[in-house]
Design a protein around this motif. Structure first.
Motif, PDB file in Angstrom:
ATOM      1  N   GLU A  16      70.880 -18.338  64.737  1.00 15.92           N
ATOM      2  CA  GLU A  16      69.571 -18.713  64.206  1.00 15.92           C
ATOM      3  C   GLU A  16      69.265 -17.965  62.910  1.00 15.92           C
ATOM      4  N   LYS A  17      69.533 -16.669  62.908  1.00 16.15           N
ATOM      5  CA  LYS A  17      69.284 -15.876  61.708  1.00 16.15           C
ATOM      6  C   LYS A  17      70.184 -16.320  60.562  1.00 16.15           C
ATOM      7  N   LEU A  18      71.436 -16.635  60.884  1.00 21.17           N
ATOM      8  CA  LEU A  18      72.373 -17.085  59.854  1.00 21.17           C
ATOM      9  C   LEU A  18      71.914 -18.400  59.233  1.00 21.17           C
ATOM     10  N   GLU A  19      71.515 -19.354  60.073  1.00 19.87           N
ATOM     11  CA  GLU A  19      71.069 -20.651  59.558  1.00 19.87           C
ATOM     12  C   GLU A  19      69.831 -20.503  58.668  1.00 19.87           C
ATOM     13  N   LYS A  47      67.889 -20.463  52.699  1.00 22.46           N
ATOM     14  CA  LYS A  47      67.331 -19.806  51.515  1.00 22.46           C
ATOM     15  C   LYS A  47      68.379 -19.720  50.401  1.00 22.46           C
ATOM     16  N   ILE A  48      69.600 -19.365  50.771  1.00 18.96           N
ATOM     17  CA  ILE A  48      70.656 -19.197  49.773  1.00 18.96           C
ATOM     18  C   ILE A  48      71.042 -20.533  49.139  1.00 18.96           C
ATOM     19  N   LYS A  49      71.015 -21.601  49.914  1.00 20.02           N
ATOM     20  CA  LYS A  49      71.377 -22.929  49.392  1.00 20.02           C
ATOM     21  C   LYS A  49      70.481 -23.354  48.237  1.00 20.02           C
ATOM     22  N   LYS A  50      69.255 -22.830  48.189  1.00 19.37           N
ATOM     23  CA  LYS A  50      68.307 -23.215  47.149  1.00 19.37           C
ATOM     24  C   LYS A  50      68.547 -22.488  45.819  1.00 19.37           C
ATOM     25  N   ILE A  51      69.417 -21.481  45.827  1.00 18.03           N
ATOM     26  CA  ILE A  51      69.718 -20.740  44.599  1.00 18.03           C
ATOM     27  C   ILE A  51      70.631 -21.586  43.728  1.00 18.03           C
ATOM     28  N   HIS A  52      70.203 -21.860  42.509  1.00 17.69           N
ATOM     29  CA  HIS A  52      70.940 -22.782  41.641  1.00 17.69           C
ATOM     30  C   HIS A  52      72.350 -22.306  41.337  1.00 17.69           C
ATOM     31  N   SER A  53      72.541 -21.016  41.169  1.00 15.28           N
ATOM     32  CA  SER A  53      73.862 -20.493  40.815  1.00 15.28           C
ATOM     33  C   SER A  53      74.859 -20.581  41.965  1.00 15.28           C
ATOM     34  N   VAL A  54      74.366 -20.815  43.184  1.00 19.00           N
ATOM     35  CA  VAL A  54      75.245 -20.960  44.346  1.00 19.00           C
ATOM     36  C   VAL A  54      75.781 -22.388  44.382  1.00 19.00           C
ATOM     37  N   LYS A  55      77.115 -22.532  44.352  1.00 18.36           N
ATOM     38  CA  LYS A  55      77.727 -23.851  44.280  1.00 18.36           C
ATOM     39  C   LYS A  55      78.488 -24.247  45.554  1.00 18.36           C
ATOM     40  N   TRP A  56      78.911 -23.263  46.324  1.00 18.54           N
ATOM     41  CA  TRP A  56      79.720 -23.566  47.514  1.00 18.54           C
ATOM     42  C   TRP A  56      79.419 -22.540  48.582  1.00 18.54           C
ATOM     43  N   ILE A  57      79.131 -23.010  49.779  1.00 21.60           N
ATOM     44  CA  ILE A  57      78.914 -22.123  50.928  1.00 21.60           C
ATOM     45  C   ILE A  57      79.654 -22.701  52.122  1.00 21.60           C
ATOM     46  N   VAL A  58      80.498 -21.885  52.757  1.00 19.44           N
ATOM     47  CA  VAL A  58      81.216 -22.339  53.948  1.00 19.44           C
ATOM     48  C   VAL A  58      81.237 -21.253  55.007  1.00 19.44           C
ATOM     49  N   LYS A  85      82.674 -25.059  58.650  1.00 21.36           N
ATOM     50  CA  LYS A  85      81.525 -25.866  58.258  1.00 21.36           C
ATOM     51  C   LYS A  85      81.204 -25.644  56.784  1.00 21.36           C
ATOM     52  N   GLU A  86      80.971 -26.737  56.076  1.00 14.12           N
ATOM     53  CA  GLU A  86      80.594 -26.674  54.672  1.00 14.12           C
ATOM     54  C   GLU A  86      79.084 -26.883  54.565  1.00 14.12           C
ATOM     55  N   HIS A  87      78.380 -25.888  54.050  1.00 16.01           N
ATOM     56  CA  HIS A  87      76.921 -25.945  53.967  1.00 16.01           C
ATOM     57  C   HIS A  87      76.445 -26.464  52.618  1.00 16.01           C
ATOM     58  N   LYS A  88      77.246 -26.247  51.576  1.00 18.52           N
ATOM     59  CA  LYS A  88      76.885 -26.726  50.236  1.00 18.52           C
ATOM     60  C   LYS A  88      78.150 -26.796  49.398  1.00 18.52           C
TER      61      LYS A  88
END
Length: 321
Positions: free
Chosen positions: A80-83, A88-99, A314-317
């Motif tokens: 739950e904490k991770l999700e 929040k991190i997905k909304k950062i423009h400089s972040v392009k890939w999260i897995v 899992k690919e988040h972004k």
């Protein structure tokens, strides 16, 4: 659950992966179907969630963009904490890939910036989201990267046209605000029509068409790919971190050439960091991947010190730009 697709669907995915902006008539001719049937199949693959995104490939170095990865392993972290943190991190423009992943690391985050000084600032910003839940961390800075067509979908032998450079040191290109706006629209959906882009940017069709062609001519836009749902196609995605031991250029070049010829390699990255290379593989089984990896180790045992294997769960972004 795995969705069964036929050879025509696989050929369609292959053609979209080679150029997701290709006209329906051109794709139809290559796979032996009418444009109407091709359009129907594309819509079906989208509806079934097999096609998840149409992506633009941008030459980052031409725009003076630096890309780097932060690898994290956690302690005392619940789902739950991770999700909540990832949202929040997905909304950062400089972040392009999260897995999320399995192996030595629990999470990999890829970011982009325009100067080396910002890397430390962005790294600290990301780490601050996780507090004392981080047990280990590492950073790798992208030096050169290539992406390859998914030849394994149709078992093609034509591997010499697979490579597209994402980043390689070269001449920096100047672009204006309209060019940037066009790139962002294509990053949202690489198949977005020129008519739609012109309407959204309040420009004529002729202007938008010219800008796209110029961005392609300047090698700022290198191509257009398709993102797919691995689970629905029964595909496994492995990322590897390769540690080299006192390698000479000839042997490293031979290793890279060998990776380029492998139909299951979809990305290859040279980095500055604890490791040296980050080839990524798409396969239909762990046994297939094990065989590929063993062949690489056998052929290049003189320069490969070790290989860490990361399973992408899992690919988040994921956006190229």
């Amino acid at each position: 659950m795995v969705t069964n697709i036929d050879l025509k669907d696989r050929k369609l995915l292959y053609e979209l992966d080679a150029n997701s902006r290709a006209p329906l008539s051109k794709i139809a001719k290559k796979i032996g179907l009418s444009p109407e049937v091709v359009n129907y199949r594309i819509k079906r693959l989208e509806k079934e969630g097999i096609i998840t995104q149409y992506q633009i490939i941008v030459n980052l170095s031409a725009l003076n963009i630096l890309q780097f990865k932060i690898c994290l392993s956690f302690q005392h972290m619940n789902s739950e904490k991770l999700e909540n943190t990832l949202e929040k991190i997905k909304k950062i423009h400089s972040v392009k890939w999260i897995v999320s992943c399995k192996g030595n690391w629990d999470l990999i985050i890829s970011l982009e910036t325009d100067c080396i000084e910002n890397i430390d600032t962005l790294k600290n910003e990301i780490i601050s989201f996780f507090g004392n839940n981080i047990s280990n961390k590492a950073i790798s800075i992208l030096v050169e990267a290539q992406t390859y067509n998914r030849d394994y979908l149709i078992d093609t032998k034509d591997s010499f046209s697979r490579s597209r450079i994402i980043m390689k040191k070269g001449k920096e290109q100047e672009i204006d605000d309209l060019d940037l706006a066009v790139l962002k629209k294509l990053a949202e959906n690489a198949r977005k029509s020129i008519v739609d882009i012109s309407a959204e940017l309040k420009q004529t069709i002729r202007v938008i068409n010219y800008r796209i062609k110029q961005l392609e001519k300047k090698k700022i836009i290198l191509g257009y790919k398709v993102a797919i749902n691995y689970d629905k196609l029964g595909i496994k995605f492995f990322k590897t971190f390769v540690y080299l031991d006192n390698p000479n250029k000839e042997r490293v070049d031979a290793l890279i050439a060998y990776l380029e010829q492998n139909k299951n390699v979809i990305h290859h990255v040279k980095v500055l960091g604890n490791w040296d290379l980050e080839p990524e593989f798409e396969v239909y089984s762990e046994e297939e991947f094990d065989n590929i990896l063993q062949n690489i180790k056998d052929k290049f045992s003189d320069i490969i010190k070790g290989i860490d294997i990361i399973t992408i769960s899992k690919e988040h972004k994921f956006v190229y730009f």
